[in-house]
Design a protein around this motif. Structure first.
Motif, PDB file in Angstrom:
ATOM      1  N   ILE A 130       1.074  -1.293   0.177  1.00 36.73           N
ATOM      2  CA  ILE A 130       0.048   0.062   0.031  1.00 36.73           C
ATOM      3  C   ILE A 130       0.828   1.359  -0.133  1.00 36.73           C
ATOM      4  O   ILE A 130       0.547   2.318  -0.756  1.00 36.73           O
ATOM      5  CB  ILE A 130      -0.805   0.022   1.281  1.00 36.73           C
ATOM      6  N   LEU A 131       1.871   1.085   0.959  1.00 40.27           N
ATOM      7  CA  LEU A 131       2.944   2.342   0.741  1.00 40.27           C
ATOM      8  C   LEU A 131       3.586   2.756  -0.467  1.00 40.27           C
ATOM      9  O   LEU A 131       3.624   3.800  -0.930  1.00 40.27           O
ATOM     10  CB  LEU A 131       4.037   2.262   1.898  1.00 40.27           C
ATOM     11  N   ALA A 132       3.815   1.400  -1.126  1.00 38.16           N
ATOM     12  CA  ALA A 132       4.475   1.683  -2.588  1.00 38.16           C
ATOM     13  C   ALA A 132       3.683   2.257  -3.652  1.00 38.16           C
ATOM     14  O   ALA A 132       3.822   3.031  -4.236  1.00 38.16           O
ATOM     15  CB  ALA A 132       4.941   0.285  -3.067  1.00 38.16           C
ATOM     16  N   VAL A 133       2.229   1.785  -3.631  1.00 39.62           N
ATOM     17  CA  VAL A 133       1.449   2.363  -4.426  1.00 39.62           C
ATOM     18  C   VAL A 133       1.131   3.594  -3.977  1.00 39.62           C
ATOM     19  O   VAL A 133       0.773   4.608  -5.092  1.00 39.62           O
ATOM     20  CB  VAL A 133      -0.303   1.561  -4.198  1.00 39.62           C
ATOM     21  N   LEU A 134       0.981   3.948  -2.743  1.00 41.37           N
ATOM     22  CA  LEU A 134       0.658   5.562  -2.433  1.00 41.37           C
ATOM     23  C   LEU A 134       1.823   6.427  -2.763  1.00 41.37           C
ATOM     24  O   LEU A 134       1.655   7.537  -3.507  1.00 41.37           O
ATOM     25  CB  LEU A 134       0.519   5.594  -0.897  1.00 41.37           C
ATOM     26  N   TRP A 149       4.036   5.822  -5.415  1.00 44.18           N
ATOM     27  CA  TRP A 149       3.934   5.676  -6.808  1.00 44.18           C
ATOM     28  C   TRP A 149       2.738   6.687  -7.357  1.00 44.18           C
ATOM     29  O   TRP A 149       3.152   7.669  -8.268  1.00 44.18           O
ATOM     30  CB  TRP A 149       3.398   4.495  -7.259  1.00 44.18           C
ATOM     31  N   LEU A 150       1.525   6.863  -6.676  1.00 47.42           N
ATOM     32  CA  LEU A 150       0.807   7.844  -7.108  1.00 47.42           C
ATOM     33  C   LEU A 150       1.122   9.084  -6.532  1.00 47.42           C
ATOM     34  O   LEU A 150       0.818  10.036  -7.263  1.00 47.42           O
ATOM     35  CB  LEU A 150      -0.630   7.237  -6.151  1.00 47.42           C
ATOM     36  N   TRP A 157       3.272  14.402  -8.078  1.00 52.09           N
ATOM     37  CA  TRP A 157       4.253  15.517  -8.192  1.00 52.09           C
ATOM     38  C   TRP A 157       4.739  15.816  -9.515  1.00 52.09           C
ATOM     39  O   TRP A 157       4.944  16.970  -9.910  1.00 52.09           O
ATOM     40  CB  TRP A 157       5.216  14.834  -7.095  1.00 52.09           C
ATOM     41  N   MET A 158       4.853  14.627 -10.243  1.00 51.92           N
ATOM     42  CA  MET A 158       5.565  15.048 -11.578  1.00 51.92           C
ATOM     43  C   MET A 158       4.565  15.660 -12.314  1.00 51.92           C
ATOM     44  O   MET A 158       4.644  16.618 -13.340  1.00 51.92           O
ATOM     45  CB  MET A 158       5.832  13.719 -12.083  1.00 51.92           C
ATOM     46  N   ASP A 159       3.154  15.278 -12.176  1.00 51.87           N
ATOM     47  CA  ASP A 159       1.972  16.051 -13.072  1.00 51.87           C
ATOM     48  C   ASP A 159       2.194  17.471 -12.576  1.00 51.87           C
ATOM     49  O   ASP A 159       2.175  18.436 -13.507  1.00 51.87           O
ATOM     50  CB  ASP A 159       0.673  15.453 -12.665  1.00 51.87           C
ATOM     51  N   GLN A 160       2.452  17.769 -11.331  1.00 51.72           N
ATOM     52  CA  GLN A 160       2.395  19.106 -10.907  1.00 51.72           C
ATOM     53  C   GLN A 160       3.615  19.891 -11.591  1.00 51.72           C
ATOM     54  O   GLN A 160       3.509  21.098 -11.813  1.00 51.72           O
ATOM     55  CB  GLN A 160       2.383  19.187  -9.428  1.00 51.72           C
TER      56      GLN A 160
END
Length: 219
Positions: free
Chosen positions: A30-34, A36-37, A42-45
């Motif tokens: 879950i932490l890895a998925v969070l 990655w999201l 952040w990259m989108d921003q």
């Protein structure tokens, strides 16, 4: 001696460890998925911020290009205005020059010479006329060279035309125009320029060859 069976406790401990392991594994997933999201957000921003900067720079570049075009138009207009100003100044200077020029033409023309045509090209004046003798033409050229507004006369032609002794020789010559405050190219260094309106010095030879103003155009 009492005996204690540890197998149920060990089995329970093993199951607890397995539950803890799977819980930690799920938490890590879950932490890895969070993560990655969060990284994707952040990259989108960052991409959005960069796009906003690029758009701002593009708008500023367009504004600068418009200002540069306005500056070029202003420079073109300035160049045209300066050219017009120079032409006006030349016209004003030439207007006064023409007055003095015609006055000098009257002053310098000797008796026995009559002008038939005048043509100005830049600072050069082409003259055509008739004279009674070649000596009158030479005297006229000396008068032109001694003028404060003309210099460097150059004889182009002289030939006999017709049988009229008063207008026997037809001649053509050119002369350079100048202002009195402009030094003569043929004058020695340090020589003072002639004053405006001053009469030219008497040419060598007969001093009576200079005609009055009223007789300048007489045949």
């Amino acid at each position: 001696m009492a005996t204690i069976n540890l197998l149920p406790w060990r089995a329970e401990r093993r199951r607890q460890r397995e539950r803890d392991f799977y819980t930690m594994l799920a938490a890590a997933a879950i932490l890895a998925v969070l993560s990655w999201l969060a990284w994707g957000w952040w990259m989108d921003q960052r991409i959005s911020d960069q796009d906003a900067r690029n758009g701002y720079l593009s708008s500023e570049i367009k504004q600068l290009e418009g200002k540069l075009k306005e500056i070029k138009d202003l420079e073109t207009t300035k160049a045209k205005l300066l050219a017009r100003k120079q032409i006006i100044e030349q016209l004003q200077a030439s207007r006064a020059q023409m007055v003095h020029l015609f006055d000098e033409l009257v002053r310098t023309i000797p008796e026995g010479v009559r002008l038939t045509a005048l043509k100005q090209t830049g600072n050069q004046l082409a003259m055509q006329g008739v004279a009674q003798a070649n000596g009158d033409v030479a005297n006229y050229m000396r008068n032109l060279d001694a003028s404060a507004w003309m210099q460097r006369s150059d004889l182009q032609k002289t030939e006999i035309k017709g049988t009229d002794k008063r207008n026997r020789y037809e001649f053509g010559l050119t002369v350079k125009l100048r202002s009195p405050d402009q030094p003569d190219a043929d004058a020695p260094p340090g020589s003072a320029p002639a004053k405006p309106g001053a009469a030219p010095p008497a040419p060598s030879g007969n001093p009576s060859t200079r005609a009055p103003a009223s007789a300048a155009g007489a045949p």
